[in-house]
Every structure is written in structure tokens, then in C-alpha cells.
Design an enzyme around this catalytic site. Structure first.
Site, short mmCIF file in Angstrom:
data_model
loop_
_atom_site.label_atom_id
_atom_site.label_comp_id
_atom_site.label_asym_id
_atom_site.label_seq_id
_atom_site.Cartn_x
_atom_site.Cartn_y
_atom_site.Cartn_z
N LYS A 1 -0.62 -64.15 32.92
CA LYS A 1 -1.13 -62.80 33.19
C LYS A 1 -0.16 -62.06 34.12
O LYS A 1 0.69 -62.68 34.78
CB LYS A 1 -2.51 -62.91 33.83
N TYR B 1 13.17 -44.37 58.52
CA TYR B 1 12.08 -43.44 58.87
C TYR B 1 11.31 -43.89 60.10
O TYR B 1 10.92 -45.04 60.22
CB TYR B 1 11.08 -43.34 57.71
C1 LIG Z 1 -5.13 -66.40 37.72
C2 LIG Z 1 -6.08 -67.40 37.22
C3 LIG Z 1 -5.72 -68.76 37.14
C4 LIG Z 1 -4.43 -69.31 37.70
O1 LIG Z 1 -4.55 -69.46 39.10
P1 LIG Z 1 -3.36 -70.11 39.94
O2 LIG Z 1 -3.95 -70.33 41.29
O3 LIG Z 1 -2.25 -69.10 39.94
O4 LIG Z 1 -2.98 -71.36 39.24
C5 LIG Z 1 -6.61 -69.64 36.57
N1 LIG Z 1 -7.80 -69.21 36.10
C6 LIG Z 1 -8.19 -67.93 36.19
C7 LIG Z 1 -9.52 -67.53 35.67
C8 LIG Z 1 -7.36 -66.98 36.75
O5 LIG Z 1 -7.75 -65.71 36.85
#
Ligand SMILES: *Cc1c(COP(=O)(O)O)cnc(C)c1O
Length: 395
Positions: free
Chosen positions: A47, A279
């Protein structure tokens, strides 16, 4: 995309800054993770554009090294993987009403369902498509975010089983997600596991025959063997980052960070003492010195909260961001050093060559390493190294 804006644009963009992604590290991380969970299949969670590393190249590398599932948050992300030619199982879990259920069914995705509205939309789409949906029922075992509360589980299971008997769906999975797996021995871990076993047993007693039962994210894969079940969902660890410094370093788990973020100094110049920098003049040179201009800013995902604190390796030494991070650039005090313009500034990487890590940046900016890599913007080109020929040919 800047890459196609004009001839030579990609080279020009990567001469400013680049995020080098080591796909050999991704493959090695998949092998290490499989060794941590030898009895389970592995889902590569890609993702958010593979946590900023590039979803498609990382998905290919993960599959080449033995992952058998891909996971995304949104259905759009999952459909994009299919469009890129990735075959095999792909699951997505973050749905909203009116989502692309029919496209998901036709693209053979596994879809998460955590409530009655979602079940109704999945069933309606399956009816229209004339193909059963692959549905993975999500239990809220204690996270208190997505998923079905235990009190509502009987209705969801009953209606899903009814649709399954009508040939409108297959219950392919039963799953959940942890709240505190990154906190060693947190009491909620055992409580969620107990609740998960109960909710799985309830569904199975009523005829559900899931291919996969799963709850483990990266921290659970690495530290809670009881949580592995049939499938583990690894995100951050796939990219070689430890889910929490409280659990250990990447090396402690046999992981290697895949991303190295670097830039070319846009300018090196001498300035007198007492000179304000960037800044707001929150940094004032303590004496005569040299300043280096790093052409990356918050538009590229450099946290503004890293102003005045985060480390950068330039000319063999760690330098600290001097003053504020601006939209496109920030300054480091080179303490009289005179690297030429164009010299490499390494913000973070695996740490082997003395550079800081994403974890160092997370600590400087008051966040987690997940956010440091994921927020790197599209203006920074990803440059892939150690890509296998087989991965290039796929799709
Ligand atoms: C993002 C996510 C993961 C992966 O989590 P990590 O801690 O990065 O391994 C697994 N399951 C779900 C539902 C997620 O949203």
C-alpha cells in the site's frame, strides 16, 4: 510526471535528488521474514506505493523471493497492481460505500468485509458480475478501528454464509489486525489472540472454510510466533525497517533497509559568523563557516519537524539541518568544510557507510520510520538497483 516532461528529464531529476531502492534488500527481507514465520504464507503489503518505495517493483521483487500474496489498503491500489500485470492473490481492505466492487470481483481480488453495508455491496456486485466475490471477513478483536465488533459478528457471519450458499461469494479469509504488537508483551496482544480464535471458531462452526486466517503485521511476525496462523502481512519489515526501536534494529531481525535518500548539494558558500540561516533565522552561524544547500524540502516529504535536528551525511560527517526546512530546500552547516557543489548529501540509508537511517530521522522529527519513508514525494525519482531480469520480464 517529471520523468517524461522533457528529453533527459529523468536524468536531470535524479541529479537533484533520488531515492535509490535496493531490490536485492527487498528479496532478502522476504526470505528473512519467511524464516521468522516458516509455517505461514507471506503477504507483501505494498500500500501507499510500497511505503514510498514503488509498489510494482517491490511487489515483483517480493513475489520473486517467495511472497504469495500482495496486500493494499484501497481497491484502487490493488486494481493498479493488476493493471501492471501482477497475477496471483491480491487483497485490499479499505472500502467505502460505492467502491469499485464489481471491478474488484472481475479483477479476481480478495476484498475485505467488516460490516453489513460492505457485505451487501459485495453481494450486489457479485450478482451483477455473475462471479462470486472472494470475501475476507474482518473481525475487530480489539484494535477499535476497522472490522466487525464481536457483538455484530453473528449477523455478519450468518449473512455471509447465506450468500456463500447462494454461490454469490466465497469466504476466503477470516482476519484481524493488532493494536499494540510493537509494544513487547503488551497485554492486548494475548487478549486479541484469544478473541481472534473465538471469532474464527464461531465462523468455522457455522460452516466458513477460509483458506487463510491471519492477524500478524510486521511486529507480530517478528516477535509473536503464536500469531502467525496461515498468513502473515508484512509491510514495513519488507522494506528493511524495524517496526519499532523498542523491538530491535533491522539487523537484529535479519533485515536491511532498502531505501537510500540522497541529494546533490546545490551550493556551498562561505558566510561570516552571526549570519541567520533560512526562514525565521532559527539558526545563526556561531562563527565564520561554510553552508551547504540541500535541494529537498517538505514538498518532497522532508518533515518540517526535522528543522534544526535531523542528521545528513555530507563529506564524511553527520551535519545537522541548520534552521528551517523550506518547501524545496534546507541548509546544513559544513563547519568550514568545502565539498564542491554537486557533492552527495545522504539523508538516510541502511547505515553501512556511516549515513543516518530512517529511524534516526524518525527520532529527530518525533515520528516513526514508517512515516519517514512513506511520505517521500513524487518529485523524488525512485532509482532501482539490483533488479532481477526475471522481475523486469514479468508483466
Ligand atoms: C499496513 C497494514 C499491514 C502492514 O503493517 P506493518 O506493520 O507495516 O507490517 C498489515 N495489515 C494491515 C491491515 C495494514 O493496514
Amino acid at each position: 510526471m517529471t520523468e517524461t516532461a522533457f528529453p533527459g528529464a529523468a536524468e536531470a531529476a535524479s541529479s537533484r535528488a533520488r531515492a535509490e531502492i535496493d531490490l536485492a534488500a527487498v528479496r532478502a527481507n522476504v526470505r528473512s521474514l519467511r524464516a521468522h514465520a516458516p509455517g505461514a504464507a507471506l503477504m507483501a503489503v505494498v500500500k501507499a506505493d510500497g511505503y514510498g518505495h514503488g509498489a510494482v517493483p517491490c511487489a515483483r521483487a517480493a513475489l520473486a523471493a517467495g511472497a504469495t500474496w500482495l496486500g493494499t489498503a484501497t481497491p484502487q491500489e490493488a486494481l493498479a497492481l493488476r493493471a501492471a500485470g501482477l497475477t496471483g492473490r491480491i487483497m485490499c481492505w479499505l472500502w467505502t460505500p460505492g467502491g469499485p466492487w464489481r471491478q474488484a470481483i472481475e479483477a479476481d481480488l480478495d476484498v475485505a468485509v467488516g460490516g453489513m453495508w460492505a457485505l451487501r455491496e459485495a453481494v450486489a456486485a457479485a450478482r451483477e458480475a455473475g462471479t462470486p466475490a472472494r470475501v475476507q471477513l474482518k473481525a475487530d478483536t480489539g484494535l477499535g478501528r476497522g472490522g466487525c465488533q464481536p457483538a455484530d459478528w453473528p449477523e455478519l457471519v450468518r449473512e455471509a454464509r447465506r450468500a456463500e450458499d447462494e454461490g454469490l461469494l466465497r469466504i476466503t479469509g477470516l482476519w484481524s489486525h493488532f493494536a499494540c504488537a510493537d509494544e513487547p508483551n503488551h497485554p492486548s496482544i494475548a487478549a486479541q489472540l484469544t478473541r481472534f480464535r473465538e471469532m474464527v471458531a464461531y465462523a468455522e462452526e457455522r460452516g466458513a472454510r477460509p483458506e487463510v486466517r491471519h492477524i500478524a503485521n510486521s511486529p507480530a511476525v517478528l516477535t509473536v510466533p503464536d500469531s502467525h496462523f496461515d498468513l502473515v502481512r508484512t509491510g514495513v519489515s519488507l522494506y528493511g525497517i524495524s517496526p519499532s526501536p523498542a523491538l530491535g534494529t533491522p539487523a537484529d531481525f535479519g533485515l536491511r533497509p532498502a531505501m537510500t535518500l540522497s541529494a546533490s548539494l546545490a551550493l556551498v558558500k562561505h558566510v561570516p559568523g552571526g549570519h541567520g540561516v533560512s526562514y525565521g533565522h532559527h539558526y545563526v552561524t556561531p562563527g565564520e563557516t561554510t553552508l551547504g544547500l540541500v535541494p529537498l524540502g517538505y514538498a518532497d516529504g522532508i518533515p518540517r519537524h526535522a528543522s534544526g535536528t535531523a542528521p545528513v551525511l555530507v563529506d564524511g560527517k553527520w551535519r545537522t539541518i541548520a534552521g528551517r526546512v523550506a518547501m524545496d530546500q534546507f541548509v546544513v552547516d559544513l563547519g568550514g568544510g568545502e565539498p564542491p557543489a554537486g557533492a552527495r548529501a545522504v539523508l538516510f540509508g541502511p547505515g553501512d557507510d556511516g549515513e543516518p537511517t530512517a529511524e534516526d530521522w524518525a527520532q529527530a522529527a518525533g515520528t516513526i520510520a514508517y512515516e519517514i519513508v512513506t511520505r517521500i514525494g513524487t518529485r523524488v525519482p525512485r532509482v532501482y538497483v539490483n533488479q532481477d531480469v526475471n522481475e523486469q520480464l514479468q508483466g
